[in-house]
Design a protein around this motif. Sequence first.
Motif, short mmCIF file in Angstrom:
data_model
loop_
_atom_site.label_atom_id
_atom_site.label_comp_id
_atom_site.label_asym_id
_atom_site.label_seq_id
_atom_site.Cartn_x
_atom_site.Cartn_y
_atom_site.Cartn_z
N VAL A 124 56.92 40.29 31.94
CA VAL A 124 56.71 41.74 32.04
C VAL A 124 57.55 42.47 30.99
CG1 VAL A 124 57.05 43.77 33.52
CG2 VAL A 124 56.05 41.70 34.47
N GLU A 125 58.83 42.07 30.85
CA GLU A 125 59.68 42.72 29.85
C GLU A 125 59.19 42.45 28.44
OE1 GLU A 125 63.80 41.82 30.57
OE2 GLU A 125 63.84 43.04 32.38
N ALA A 126 58.67 41.25 28.20
CA ALA A 126 58.12 40.95 26.87
C ALA A 126 56.90 41.83 26.59
CB ALA A 126 57.75 39.47 26.77
N GLU A 127 56.07 42.02 27.59
CA GLU A 127 54.88 42.87 27.44
C GLU A 127 55.28 44.33 27.19
OE1 GLU A 127 50.94 43.97 27.13
OE2 GLU A 127 51.78 41.95 27.18
N LEU A 128 56.28 44.80 27.92
CA LEU A 128 56.75 46.18 27.73
C LEU A 128 57.38 46.35 26.33
CD1 LEU A 128 58.28 46.91 31.23
CD2 LEU A 128 56.15 47.82 30.31
N LYS A 129 58.10 45.32 25.90
CA LYS A 129 58.72 45.36 24.59
C LYS A 129 57.64 45.38 23.49
CE LYS A 129 62.24 42.94 21.92
NZ LYS A 129 63.13 41.76 21.87
N ALA A 172 52.88 52.27 33.40
CA ALA A 172 52.87 51.24 32.35
C ALA A 172 53.49 49.94 32.87
CB ALA A 172 53.64 51.73 31.13
N VAL A 173 54.53 50.06 33.68
CA VAL A 173 55.16 48.86 34.26
C VAL A 173 54.18 48.16 35.18
CG1 VAL A 173 57.01 48.02 35.75
CG2 VAL A 173 57.49 49.80 34.06
N LYS A 174 53.49 48.92 36.03
CA LYS A 174 52.53 48.33 36.96
C LYS A 174 51.37 47.68 36.21
CE LYS A 174 53.66 51.18 40.93
NZ LYS A 174 53.20 52.09 41.96
N GLU A 175 50.93 48.31 35.14
CA GLU A 175 49.86 47.72 34.33
C GLU A 175 50.31 46.41 33.69
OE1 GLU A 175 48.65 50.78 31.63
OE2 GLU A 175 47.56 51.90 33.17
N ALA A 176 51.55 46.38 33.22
CA ALA A 176 52.09 45.16 32.61
C ALA A 176 52.16 44.03 33.64
CB ALA A 176 53.46 45.43 32.01
N TYR A 184 63.43 50.99 37.81
CA TYR A 184 64.45 50.38 36.95
C TYR A 184 63.86 49.93 35.62
CZ TYR A 184 67.59 46.89 35.04
OH TYR A 184 68.38 46.16 34.19
N LEU A 185 62.74 49.22 35.69
CA LEU A 185 62.12 48.74 34.45
C LEU A 185 61.59 49.89 33.60
CD1 LEU A 185 60.29 45.51 35.62
CD2 LEU A 185 62.23 45.68 34.09
N ALA A 186 61.05 50.92 34.26
CA ALA A 186 60.56 52.08 33.52
C ALA A 186 61.70 52.78 32.78
CB ALA A 186 59.87 53.05 34.48
N GLN A 187 62.85 52.92 33.42
CA GLN A 187 63.99 53.54 32.77
C GLN A 187 64.56 52.66 31.67
OE1 GLN A 187 66.78 54.47 35.86
NE2 GLN A 187 65.66 56.31 36.53
N LYS A 188 64.62 51.35 31.94
CA LYS A 188 65.19 50.42 30.98
C LYS A 188 64.40 50.41 29.67
CE LYS A 188 66.45 45.56 30.42
NZ LYS A 188 66.51 44.24 31.06
N TRP A 189 63.08 50.39 29.78
CA TRP A 189 62.22 50.30 28.59
C TRP A 189 61.67 51.65 28.16
CZ3 TRP A 189 62.67 46.16 25.82
CH2 TRP A 189 63.13 44.99 26.44
N LYS A 190 62.07 52.72 28.88
CA LYS A 190 61.65 54.10 28.54
C LYS A 190 60.13 54.22 28.48
CE LYS A 190 65.94 55.19 26.36
NZ LYS A 190 66.73 54.51 25.38
N VAL A 191 59.49 53.73 29.55
CA VAL A 191 58.04 53.84 29.70
C VAL A 191 57.77 54.45 31.08
CG1 VAL A 191 57.51 51.89 28.20
CG2 VAL A 191 57.85 51.50 30.62
N THR A 192 56.51 54.72 31.37
CA THR A 192 56.16 55.28 32.68
C THR A 192 56.07 54.15 33.71
OG1 THR A 192 53.79 55.06 32.29
CG2 THR A 192 54.84 57.13 31.59
#
Length: 104
Positions: free
Chosen positions: A95-100, A80-84, A69-77
């Motif tokens: 996590v969302e702030a880091e992805l942003k 990348a979500v697991k690393e965040a 869900y987070l990968a699709q929402k922020w258009k990352v792999t």
Amino acid sequence: MATKKGIVRRAVDAVSEVFQDPPTALAPAKQRIRPAAKKAPAKKAAARKTVKSMDRKLVSTMEDYEVKYLAQKWKVTQKAVKEAVTKVGHSRNKVEAELKRGKL
């Protein structure tokens, strides 16, 4: 032969009278069964609501659907979500702030 049958029948009748159930007047009174006490639903609902809201504030890398869900929402792999999550912790906001931050 007929007399033997009559004797047996009388004996059976006499025995059955002795072993009959006691009259209802002499029987012990039935105890009144109380219904189970109802638990306060407000406390249960409040507890469930607290757990749900706490769970929504966290990201679990063990649950694939959360990572996807987070990968699709922020258009990352998903990696990348697991690393965040590893970098900033399990807080969804962090996590969302880091992805942003990584996207900009």
